[in-house]
Motif scaffolding. Structure first.
Motif, short mmCIF file in Angstrom:
data_model
loop_
_atom_site.label_atom_id
_atom_site.label_comp_id
_atom_site.label_asym_id
_atom_site.label_seq_id
_atom_site.Cartn_x
_atom_site.Cartn_y
_atom_site.Cartn_z
N ASN A 20 12.81 -7.39 -41.34
CA ASN A 20 13.15 -8.74 -41.75
C ASN A 20 13.78 -8.73 -43.14
O ASN A 20 13.27 -8.06 -44.05
N THR A 21 14.88 -9.43 -43.32
CA THR A 21 15.66 -9.46 -44.56
C THR A 21 16.34 -8.11 -44.82
O THR A 21 16.91 -7.89 -45.89
N GLY A 22 16.32 -7.22 -43.83
CA GLY A 22 16.89 -5.88 -44.02
C GLY A 22 18.39 -5.88 -44.23
O GLY A 22 18.93 -5.00 -44.90
N LEU A 23 19.08 -6.88 -43.65
CA LEU A 23 20.54 -6.95 -43.81
C LEU A 23 20.93 -7.24 -45.26
O LEU A 23 22.08 -7.04 -45.65
N ILE A 71 10.95 3.82 -41.35
CA ILE A 71 10.65 4.61 -42.53
C ILE A 71 11.58 4.14 -43.65
O ILE A 71 12.64 3.58 -43.39
N ASP A 72 11.17 4.35 -44.89
CA ASP A 72 11.89 3.81 -46.04
C ASP A 72 12.68 4.89 -46.76
O ASP A 72 12.08 5.86 -47.28
N LEU A 73 14.00 4.73 -46.81
CA LEU A 73 14.85 5.65 -47.56
C LEU A 73 14.72 5.35 -49.04
O LEU A 73 15.01 4.24 -49.50
N MET A 74 14.31 6.35 -49.82
CA MET A 74 14.13 6.19 -51.26
C MET A 74 15.37 6.66 -52.01
O MET A 74 16.21 7.41 -51.46
N PRO A 75 15.53 6.27 -53.28
CA PRO A 75 16.73 6.66 -54.04
C PRO A 75 16.95 8.16 -54.15
O PRO A 75 18.09 8.62 -54.26
N ASP A 76 15.87 8.98 -54.09
CA ASP A 76 16.02 10.43 -54.22
C ASP A 76 16.36 11.10 -52.90
O ASP A 76 16.45 12.33 -52.82
N GLY A 77 16.55 10.29 -51.83
CA GLY A 77 16.93 10.85 -50.54
C GLY A 77 15.77 11.13 -49.61
O GLY A 77 15.99 11.41 -48.43
N LEU A 78 14.53 11.05 -50.11
CA LEU A 78 13.38 11.25 -49.26
C LEU A 78 13.03 9.94 -48.54
O LEU A 78 13.42 8.86 -48.96
N HIS A 79 12.29 10.08 -47.44
CA HIS A 79 11.83 8.91 -46.70
C HIS A 79 10.32 8.74 -46.87
O HIS A 79 9.57 9.72 -46.86
N GLY A 87 15.92 1.37 -54.62
CA GLY A 87 17.35 1.53 -54.43
C GLY A 87 17.91 0.40 -53.59
O GLY A 87 17.30 -0.67 -53.47
N SER A 88 19.06 0.61 -52.96
CA SER A 88 19.69 -0.45 -52.17
C SER A 88 20.16 0.04 -50.81
O SER A 88 20.92 -0.65 -50.12
N LYS A 89 19.71 1.22 -50.37
CA LYS A 89 20.18 1.80 -49.11
C LYS A 89 19.14 1.73 -48.00
O LYS A 89 19.31 2.33 -46.95
N SER A 90 18.07 1.01 -48.23
CA SER A 90 16.99 0.96 -47.25
C SER A 90 17.28 -0.07 -46.16
O SER A 90 18.29 -0.77 -46.19
N ILE A 91 16.38 -0.20 -45.22
CA ILE A 91 16.46 -1.19 -44.15
C ILE A 91 15.19 -2.03 -44.13
O ILE A 91 15.24 -3.25 -43.99
N TYR A 92 14.05 -1.38 -44.30
CA TYR A 92 12.78 -2.03 -44.07
C TYR A 92 12.11 -2.50 -45.36
O TYR A 92 12.37 -2.01 -46.44
N HIS A 93 11.21 -3.49 -45.18
CA HIS A 93 10.29 -3.95 -46.23
C HIS A 93 11.00 -4.49 -47.46
O HIS A 93 10.68 -4.14 -48.59
N ASN A 94 11.95 -5.37 -47.24
CA ASN A 94 12.61 -6.09 -48.33
C ASN A 94 11.85 -7.39 -48.58
O ASN A 94 11.91 -8.31 -47.76
N ASN A 95 11.14 -7.48 -49.69
CA ASN A 95 10.37 -8.69 -50.00
C ASN A 95 10.85 -9.32 -51.31
O ASN A 95 10.09 -9.99 -52.01
N ALA A 96 12.13 -9.12 -51.64
CA ALA A 96 12.68 -9.65 -52.89
C ALA A 96 12.80 -11.18 -52.85
O ALA A 96 12.85 -11.80 -51.79
N ILE A 97 12.87 -11.77 -54.03
CA ILE A 97 13.03 -13.21 -54.18
C ILE A 97 14.39 -13.64 -53.64
O ILE A 97 15.42 -13.07 -53.97
N GLN A 98 14.38 -14.66 -52.77
CA GLN A 98 15.60 -15.21 -52.18
C GLN A 98 16.17 -16.31 -53.06
O GLN A 98 15.43 -17.13 -53.60
N THR A 99 17.50 -16.35 -53.20
CA THR A 99 18.16 -17.37 -54.01
C THR A 99 19.14 -18.16 -53.15
O THR A 99 19.95 -17.60 -52.43
N TRP A 100 19.05 -19.49 -53.24
CA TRP A 100 20.01 -20.39 -52.59
C TRP A 100 20.79 -21.11 -53.69
O TRP A 100 20.20 -21.77 -54.54
N LYS A 101 22.11 -20.96 -53.67
CA LYS A 101 22.96 -21.59 -54.68
C LYS A 101 23.43 -22.96 -54.20
O LYS A 101 24.00 -23.09 -53.11
N VAL A 102 23.16 -23.98 -55.02
CA VAL A 102 23.62 -25.33 -54.72
C VAL A 102 24.86 -25.61 -55.57
O VAL A 102 24.79 -25.59 -56.80
N ALA A 103 25.99 -25.85 -54.92
CA ALA A 103 27.23 -26.14 -55.64
C ALA A 103 27.29 -27.63 -55.99
O ALA A 103 26.51 -28.44 -55.48
#
Length: 448
Positions: free
Chosen positions: A180-183, A306-314, A421-437
């Motif tokens: 979820n939120t992996g994209l 599995i989670d790809l880490m910045p050093d290339g390990l999972h 890092g930014s190359k993973s797929i799983y377990h993205n729990n970052a804060i979501q931002t919606w921009k109101v124009a």
């Protein structure tokens, strides 16, 4: 808090079905440049709600409608109730171009149109690896065995009738796909909350604690420290679960969902419920539980999830869904039609326990204010929050940040990427931002 005496603002819902068949094929081919333009064009075509002006009468209240002057439909005309025809666009939807075949795909829950914390069974998200089946409960069986005879005194096979005669529990829990939120890991990819966070649902599940079944078979907890759950679908989905999760009584085999039997798409007649853990471990069409003394490292544990880490390990077996939240309205694809008061609403959840606090920002995280936590607050379940906001017509950046009972604070994208890092797929729990124009259009953006 906003001033409720202000004129309530009006909101245009997010458009649905905004891609034509030709555009869906283009997305599948990798051409996504037109996606946002098509979405905005479809949204502009939606009619704004009609509002009565001061001093004018509203004909919708002054004149009696036909339905208040005629005989209505008979009782039980629809033996199984259905939503209103006016809600026909609120559907779970598959993301175009996400997968090659529909049998190994995802349908997303329309979070932007839901209230409270319970997901209607017909809108519960789906994730299948080999398609779904409507399994005959009369021939479905659950087998419990062991990788070593010393781990279990008596392997057994249970029918559905056997299971449904045993003492049951009913509990409300969220289920979230690990992807979820992996994209969104690398950058903004999709326009609405249905597609950013819609691999998420929350239901009341009913079933039998797995601990009760293992003890009925004479499990040796000292020797057997893991269980392997296997599904009866075409992919034979298998997942390892630590025995600690079973021993605490939280894990159970479920046949009921929201007061009725499971839906076929959600594992009818039997699935595993593993609260707080990514959805892939909630094995559907559950047919076998094996006890053992170590993880099995099956295909979907060694290659996928599995989670790809910045050093290339999972990282492997990172199953807990960490504290997370999202504003569902106003949200991406919607439009604020005028200045005034808005109720900002969303959901928060944590795989480690209860939500204790949610803060909301309207300026991209510079300033925060506490949201109202709306009851009930359940363990490892969705929690609804609201906050008053008066939009002054200027650009705004809406965010929510959740805190759970362990003290964990939902991270920003900058904080999460510093570790993951930014190359993973799983377990993205970052804060979501919606921009109101200034135009009121709301879009998906990322703030570090």
């Amino acid at each position: 808090m906003g001033d409720l005496s202000k004129q309530p603002g009006r909101l245009r819902p997010a458009p649905e079905s905004f891609l034509s068949e030709a555009q869906v094929k283009a997305v599948a081919a990798g051409r996504r440049d037109f996606l946002r333009k098509s979405f905005i064009a479809a949204g502009a075509a939606l009619a704004a709600p009609v509002a009565a002006h001061a001093g004018e009468g509203d004909p919708a209240i002054l004149n009696l409608p036909d339905w208040s002057k005629t005989l209505g439909m008979p009782v039980a005309m629809n033996p199984y109730g259905q939503p209103s025809k006016y809600e026909s666009q609120l559907l779970r939807r598959e993301s175009p171009g996400l997968t090659r075949v529909g049998q190994a795909s995802v349908s997303f829950t329309p979070l932007q149109g839901l209230f409270g914390i319970i997901t209607p069974s017909g809108l519960h998200f789906e994730r299948h690896h080999q398609g779904w089946h409507d399994v005959d409960p009369a021939v479905h069986r659950l087998m419990i065995n062991a990788s070593d005879p010393a781990f279990l005194k008596q392997p057994k096979v249970y029918t559905m009738d056997d299971l449904m005669r045993l003492p049951s529990v009913s509990r409300i829990h969220f289920i979230e796909c690990g992807a979820n939120t992996g994209l969104e890991w690398g950058n903004v990819a999709v326009p609405t909350v249905q597609y950013t966070h819609g691999m998420l649902s929350c239901s009341e599940f009913t079933g039998v604690p797995l601990r009760l079944l293992l003890e009925d078979c004479g499990v040796d907890y000292k020797k057997a420290r893991f269980v392997l759950a296997e599904g009866a679908d075409g992919s034979s989905m298998t997942r390892t679960i630590p025995m600690e999760m079973v021993e605490n009584g939280e894990v159970f085999v479920a046949y009921g969902m929201n007061g009725e039997m499971l839906r076929p798409e959600n594992g009818y007649p039997l699935r595993l419920v593993v609260p707080g853990v990514q959805g892939v471990s909630w094995v559907k069409w559950l047919r076998r539980i094996e006890v053992g003394d170590k993880p099995w490292a099956t295909k979907d544990e060694a290659v996928h999830y599995i989670d790809l880490m910045p050093d290339g390990l999972h990282r492997q077996y990172t199953s807990i869904q960490e504290c997370k939240s999202v504003i569902t309205t106003p949200s991406g694809g919607q439009r604020l039609l005028e200045k005034g008061f808005y109720n900002v609403s969303g959901i928060a959840w944590s795989g480690r326990g209860k939500i204790t606090r949610v803060d909301v920002s309207t300026d991209g995280g510079i300033n925060w204010q506490p949201a109202r936590i709306e009851g009930p607050v359940q363990n490892k379940a969705l929690t609804r929050f609201n906050v008053n906001w008066v939009w002054d017509g200027k650009p705004a950046m809406l965010q929510s940040r959740a805190v759970d009972e362990t003290g964990y604070v939902q991270p920003s994208y900058g904080q999460l990427r510093a570790v993951r890092g930014s190359k993973s797929i799983y377990h993205n729990n970052a804060i979501q931002t919606w921009k109101v124009a200034e135009s009121g259009e709301i879009s998906n953006v990322q703030v570090l």
